[in-house]
Design a protein around this motif. Structure first.
Motif, PDB file in Angstrom:
ATOM      1  N   SER A   1       0.866  -1.229   0.238  1.00  0.00           N
ATOM      2  CA  SER A   1       0.057   0.095   0.021  1.00  0.00           C
ATOM      3  C   SER A   1       0.804   1.266   0.042  1.00  0.00           C
ATOM      4  O   SER A   1       0.538   2.332  -0.671  1.00  0.00           O
ATOM      5  N   ASN A   2       1.977   1.174   0.929  1.00  0.00           N
ATOM      6  CA  ASN A   2       2.895   2.528   0.981  1.00  0.00           C
ATOM      7  C   ASN A   2       3.456   2.602  -0.371  1.00  0.00           C
ATOM      8  O   ASN A   2       3.618   3.517  -1.138  1.00  0.00           O
ATOM      9  N   ASN A   3       3.844   1.357  -0.970  1.00  0.00           N
ATOM     10  CA  ASN A   3       4.825   1.630  -2.323  1.00  0.00           C
ATOM     11  C   ASN A   3       3.829   2.048  -3.513  1.00  0.00           C
ATOM     12  O   ASN A   3       4.062   2.957  -4.427  1.00  0.00           O
TER      13      ASN A   3
ATOM     14  N   GLU B   1       9.869   7.426   9.315  1.00  0.00           N
ATOM     15  CA  GLU B   1       8.898   6.596   8.925  1.00  0.00           C
ATOM     16  C   GLU B   1       9.475   5.088   8.838  1.00  0.00           C
ATOM     17  O   GLU B   1      10.615   4.796   9.073  1.00  0.00           O
ATOM     18  N   HIS B   2       8.483   4.056   8.499  1.00  0.00           N
ATOM     19  CA  HIS B   2       8.734   2.704   8.421  1.00  0.00           C
ATOM     20  C   HIS B   2       9.575   2.366   7.159  1.00  0.00           C
ATOM     21  O   HIS B   2       9.501   3.186   6.154  1.00  0.00           O
ATOM     22  N   ASP B   3      10.423   1.450   7.127  1.00  0.00           N
ATOM     23  CA  ASP B   3      11.118   1.304   5.741  1.00  0.00           C
ATOM     24  C   ASP B   3      10.364   1.117   4.711  1.00  0.00           C
ATOM     25  O   ASP B   3      10.677   1.163   3.556  1.00  0.00           O
ATOM     26  N   ALA B   4       8.901   0.724   4.776  1.00  0.00           N
ATOM     27  CA  ALA B   4       8.045   0.629   3.695  1.00  0.00           C
ATOM     28  C   ALA B   4       7.596   1.974   2.880  1.00  0.00           C
ATOM     29  O   ALA B   4       7.228   2.129   1.950  1.00  0.00           O
ATOM     30  N   ILE B   5       8.207   3.037   3.686  1.00  0.00           N
ATOM     31  CA  ILE B   5       8.457   4.420   2.984  1.00  0.00           C
ATOM     32  C   ILE B   5       9.544   4.628   2.719  1.00  0.00           C
ATOM     33  O   ILE B   5       9.905   5.221   1.621  1.00  0.00           O
TER      34      ILE B   5
ATOM     35  N   ASN C   1       3.574   6.023  15.219  1.00  0.00           N
ATOM     36  CA  ASN C   1       4.948   5.423  15.000  1.00  0.00           C
ATOM     37  C   ASN C   1       4.841   3.966  15.452  1.00  0.00           C
ATOM     38  O   ASN C   1       4.706   3.669  16.551  1.00  0.00           O
ATOM     39  N   ASN C   2       5.766   2.957  14.655  1.00  0.00           N
ATOM     40  CA  ASN C   2       5.739   1.512  14.856  1.00  0.00           C
ATOM     41  C   ASN C   2       6.486   1.216  16.151  1.00  0.00           C
ATOM     42  O   ASN C   2       6.606   0.420  16.824  1.00  0.00           O
ATOM     43  N   GLU C   3       7.499   2.222  16.166  1.00  0.00           N
ATOM     44  CA  GLU C   3       8.694   1.940  17.403  1.00  0.00           C
ATOM     45  C   GLU C   3       8.190   2.664  18.687  1.00  0.00           C
ATOM     46  O   GLU C   3       7.903   1.916  19.750  1.00  0.00           O
TER      47      GLU C   3
ATOM     48  N   HIS D   1      -2.875  -7.698   9.321  1.00  0.00           N
ATOM     49  CA  HIS D   1      -2.385  -8.668  10.373  1.00  0.00           C
ATOM     50  C   HIS D   1      -1.930  -7.886  11.648  1.00  0.00           C
ATOM     51  O   HIS D   1      -1.724  -8.394  12.687  1.00  0.00           O
ATOM     52  N   LYS D   2      -2.198  -6.666  11.691  1.00  0.00           N
ATOM     53  CA  LYS D   2      -2.078  -5.742  12.858  1.00  0.00           C
ATOM     54  C   LYS D   2      -3.329  -5.471  13.382  1.00  0.00           C
ATOM     55  O   LYS D   2      -3.342  -5.132  14.782  1.00  0.00           O
ATOM     56  N   ILE D   3      -4.413  -6.057  13.040  1.00  0.00           N
ATOM     57  CA  ILE D   3      -5.569  -5.651  13.522  1.00  0.00           C
ATOM     58  C   ILE D   3      -6.390  -7.152  13.679  1.00  0.00           C
ATOM     59  O   ILE D   3      -7.330  -7.369  13.523  1.00  0.00           O
TER      60      ILE D   3
HETATM   61  C1  LIG Z   1       3.946   1.556  10.268  1.00  0.00           C
HETATM   62  C2  LIG Z   1       4.304   0.283   9.137  1.00  0.00           C
HETATM   63  N1  LIG Z   1       4.206   0.593   7.889  1.00  0.00           N
HETATM   64  C3  LIG Z   1       4.212  -0.634   7.188  1.00  0.00           C
HETATM   65  C4  LIG Z   1       4.248  -1.755   7.764  1.00  0.00           C
HETATM   66  C5  LIG Z   1       4.138  -3.029   6.713  1.00  0.00           C
HETATM   67  O1  LIG Z   1       3.086  -3.906   6.962  1.00  0.00           O
HETATM   68  P1  LIG Z   1       3.069  -5.272   6.180  1.00  0.00           P
HETATM   69  O2  LIG Z   1       3.590  -5.952   7.176  1.00  0.00           O
HETATM   70  O3  LIG Z   1       1.548  -5.365   5.944  1.00  0.00           O
HETATM   71  O4  LIG Z   1       3.803  -5.060   4.958  1.00  0.00           O
HETATM   72  C6  LIG Z   1       4.462  -2.095   9.153  1.00  0.00           C
HETATM   73  C7  LIG Z   1       4.701  -3.450   9.602  1.00  0.00           C
HETATM   74  O5  LIG Z   1       5.307  -3.523  10.901  1.00  0.00           O
HETATM   75  C8  LIG Z   1       4.458  -0.782   9.927  1.00  0.00           C
HETATM   76  O6  LIG Z   1       4.566  -1.044  11.356  1.00  0.00           O
END
Ligand SMILES: Cc1ncc(COP(=O)(O)O)c(C=O)c1O
Length: 386
Positions: free
Chosen positions: A72-74, A95-99, A146-148, A197-199
């Protein structure tokens, strides 16, 4: 086992699993097929689309299923950037690495990627954001929570800055969805990423909300599924499970938020009371209800995780979605933490299946383990650990 790594992933809800099973057994039709099997699958997908849309008050037509938060981020970043040859993309340093990784790629393709700094709590500097905006800014992407460290950003203020400057705004709401009420219309969002999978849903499925007025370029080309934005035969069972997880999350939102908040507060209170030289990181108030992120001076967070695991407690130092665990946390570095503070950090994230007894037990075990590790710490003299 006490599972306190719910920011990494969550236990699937029994009702979610049960909703998926028929689509792995007898209802195996391709949703693009015209016959009854196909129509059944299509109907199930469209029901899930409504369930996801409802959780964030979007129109179902604005929901596009993907393989998860990363995709989704990509899709948000590339889908918008690829409409242009160049220009500026504004994001944040936490940001998360996915950004961050797609941003790095876009930068190598000639885009000017600008990273807005954060303060010691991990909150984006709005004045700095305002200063970064240029005539050729194509997109602003700032995460919701933030995820951390769990810090929640001032999303509606960021959205307003973007709206005033006519710039689309994307938010990675992977950690925030289901833990805070999100109304894309009220907040004025253009793009938003969610992960199942986070919910308490299955892994490998998520969605991108795209405001009706926006037009994105697809990343994956093929049979034209998801209105041409994401080709490939839909993962029907996962999408159905994701929809169910959203329905459950919406129904229980208020109760879940206060339950998670109570568990987290009890954890923080007990840890700060029982263990000396500990700090809670991130914003103390504007934070995700399930996140407790600490620094235990004089010890190594990874040693702590290994010890806790021996006692049956699952914890983390930060992002489990990044494979490179040796790297110091870029989030804590951006928050101006010292090397020692970063090393001693531990993230505990509670979930809806945790109990208050587990929290008390965790604080007790943590207190014991921290004492043990500090007794052999090279910083023993410096901090006068007994
Ligand atoms: C803030 C954030 N963005 C993106 C992701 C990536 O999500 P996915 O695991 O569904 O690819 C995570 C996963 O930990 C995340 O915490």
């Amino acid at each position: 086992m006490i599972y306190l790594d719910n920011a990494a992933s969550t236990q699937i809800h029994e009702d979610v699993l049960n909703s998926m099973l028929p689509f792995m057994r007898e209802q195996y039709g391709n949703p693009s097929s015209i016959h009854r099997h196909g129509r059944l699958a299509r109907k199930a997908i469209e029901k899930a689309r409504k369930q996801v849309a409802s959780l964030i008050n979007a129109d179902p037509k604005e929901i596009f299923f993907t393989s998860g938060g990363t995709e989704s981020n990509n899709l948000a970043l590339n889908g918008l950037a690829m409409k242009y040859q160049d220009g500026r993309i504004i994001t944040s340093s936490i940001e998360h690495d996915a950004i961050l990784q797609p941003c790095k790629k876009l930068s190598s393709l000639g885009f000017n990627v600008v990273y807005v700094p954060v303060n010691h709590f991990g909150t984006v500097d709005l004045e700095e954001l305002q200063n970064c905006i240029s005539e050729d800014t194509r997109l602003v992407s700032i995460m919701f929570g933030n995820n951390e460290v769990g810090t929640i950003q001032p999303i509606s203020k960021i959205a307003k800055i973007c709206r005033d400057n006519n710039i689309p705004f994307h938010t990675d709401a992977v950690q925030a969805t289901g833990k805070i009420a999100i109304d894309v219309k009220d907040l004025g969002l253009d793009l938003l990423s969610i992960s199942s999978h986070k919910i308490n849903g299955p892994k490998g499925v998520g969605a991108l909300y795209v405001k009706k007025t926006l037009d994105l370029d697809p990343l994956i080309l093929g049979g034209g599924q998801e209105h041409g934005l994401r080709s490939g035969t839909e993962n029907v069972a996962n999408i159905v499970g994701f929809g169910k997880a959203c329905e459950i999350a919406e129904k229980n939102l208020l109760n879940n938020v206060s339950y998670l908040e109570d568990l987290k507060n009890s954890l923080v209170e007990n840890v700060l009371k029982k263990i000396p030289k500990v700090t809670l990181n991130g914003d103390p108030i504007q934070r995700l209800p399930n996140n407790a992120h600490f620094t235990f001076l004089g010890i190594n967070g990874e040693d702590l995780i290994i010890k806790l695991d021996e006692y049956g407690i699952a914890a983390s130092t930060g992002s489990a979605c990044s494979v490179n665990t040796q790297k110091a946390s870029h989030v804590l570095e951006s928050m101006s933490f010292s090397h020692e503070q970063i090393t001693g950090s531990l993230r505990l994230t509670v979930g809806i299946f945790n109990t208050s007894e587990e929290i008390i037990e965790t604080a007790d075990i943590l207190s014991k383990v921290v004492k043990e590790l500090r007794s052999v710490s090279p910083y023993k003299e410096k901090y006068s650990f007994s």
